[in-house]
Design an enzyme around this catalytic site. Structure first.
Site, PDB file in Angstrom:
ATOM      1  N   ARG A   8      -1.324 -47.885   4.644  1.00  0.00           N
ATOM      2  CA  ARG A   8      -1.634 -46.458   4.580  1.00  0.00           C
ATOM      3  C   ARG A   8      -0.739 -45.700   5.538  1.00  0.00           C
ATOM      4  O   ARG A   8      -0.408 -46.189   6.612  1.00  0.00           O
ATOM      5  CB  ARG A   8      -3.105 -46.206   4.966  1.00  0.00           C
ATOM      6  CG  ARG A   8      -3.532 -44.739   4.884  1.00  0.00           C
ATOM      7  CD  ARG A   8      -4.924 -44.527   5.466  1.00  0.00           C
ATOM      8  NE  ARG A   8      -4.993 -44.889   6.875  1.00  0.00           N
ATOM      9  CZ  ARG A   8      -4.555 -44.121   7.872  1.00  0.00           C
ATOM     10  NH1 ARG A   8      -3.988 -42.947   7.629  1.00  0.00           N
ATOM     11  NH2 ARG A   8      -4.654 -44.521   9.128  1.00  0.00           N
ATOM     12  N   VAL A   9      -0.331 -44.507   5.118  1.00  0.00           N
ATOM     13  CA  VAL A   9       0.307 -43.546   6.017  1.00  0.00           C
ATOM     14  C   VAL A   9      -0.470 -42.244   5.927  1.00  0.00           C
ATOM     15  O   VAL A   9      -1.078 -41.938   4.904  1.00  0.00           O
ATOM     16  CB  VAL A   9       1.806 -43.313   5.700  1.00  0.00           C
ATOM     17  CG1 VAL A   9       2.629 -44.545   6.031  1.00  0.00           C
ATOM     18  CG2 VAL A   9       2.017 -42.890   4.258  1.00  0.00           C
ATOM     19  N   SER A  10      -0.444 -41.483   7.012  1.00  0.00           N
ATOM     20  CA  SER A  10      -1.281 -40.285   7.110  1.00  0.00           C
ATOM     21  C   SER A  10      -0.679 -39.035   6.501  1.00  0.00           C
ATOM     22  O   SER A  10      -1.410 -38.159   6.063  1.00  0.00           O
ATOM     23  CB  SER A  10      -1.586 -39.991   8.581  1.00  0.00           C
ATOM     24  OG  SER A  10      -2.288 -41.060   9.140  1.00  0.00           O
ATOM     25  N   THR A  11       0.637 -38.924   6.487  1.00  0.00           N
ATOM     26  CA  THR A  11       1.246 -37.673   6.046  1.00  0.00           C
ATOM     27  C   THR A  11       2.076 -37.861   4.794  1.00  0.00           C
ATOM     28  O   THR A  11       2.585 -38.944   4.522  1.00  0.00           O
ATOM     29  CB  THR A  11       2.157 -37.076   7.138  1.00  0.00           C
ATOM     30  OG1 THR A  11       3.290 -37.935   7.320  1.00  0.00           O
ATOM     31  CG2 THR A  11       1.413 -36.898   8.459  1.00  0.00           C
TER      32      THR A  11
END
Length: 181
Positions: A8-11
């Site tokens: 997962r990445v946030s942005t």
């Protein structure tokens, strides 16, 4: 051991550039190979917070995570492998929900950067260390949010474009200042 991976990445910027997702995927594949694990599938969430939760339904509000849970209903899996637990959660409520869902399937977590982590172990030392790591993850998320907010406010105070959609009837010029049409 049969495992699945989760990244997962946030942005959206991180998701678009792909470096962080590719790095996490490479690390998971290398880890599984070194451990002799069979990596069945990799699930991912791109550009979404690890603290996102549907509070009414009391569930983790991420499509990739929900796909992973659906996969677990039809496949026998020993572990979810992730770079670190902050990829799975960034808040206490999401942590509790992740634990609840994985325990339903008898699945544990293998965190590459936190090798002692387990949702089933009851060792007091591991509990303390893992709890401190989780607090640091939450602290980091709050600190990043605070810094980004300050930066946007400063840019707006200087007349700059601080993000978001341009208000109806306005357009953005090259200097990134909103001007009335």
């Amino acid at each position: 051991m049969k495992v699945i991976g989760y990244i997962r990445v946030s942005t959206q910027g991180q998701a678009r550039d792909g470096y962080s997702l590719a790095y996490q995927e490479d690390e998971i594949k290398a880890y599984c190979q070194a451990q002799g694990y069979t990596l069945l599938r990799l699930f991912k969430d791109e550009g979404i917070s690890g603290a996102k939760v549907d509070e009414e339904a009391l569930e983790v509000d991420r499509l990739g995570f929900q796909e992973m849970l659906e996969y677990l209903t039809h496949h026998e899996v020993d572990y979810v492998v992730t770079l670190n637990t902050s990829r799975l959660w960034r808040s206490d409520i999401v942590k509790v929900l992740v634990h609840r869902e994985l325990k339903k399937f008898g699945v544990d977590i293998r965190s590459i950067e936190q090798p002692q982590y387990s949702i089933h172990k009851k060792d007091p030392s591991d509990f303390l260390i893992n709890g401190l790591m989780e607090l640091l993850d939450q602290y980091q998320r709050l600190e990043i949010s605070l810094k980004l907010g300050r930066g946007r406010n400063k840019k707006a105070q200087q007349g700059g474009y601080a993000g978001g959609n341009v208000a109806l009837g306005y357009k953005v010029k090259k200097g990134k200042k909103a001007c009335h049409r």
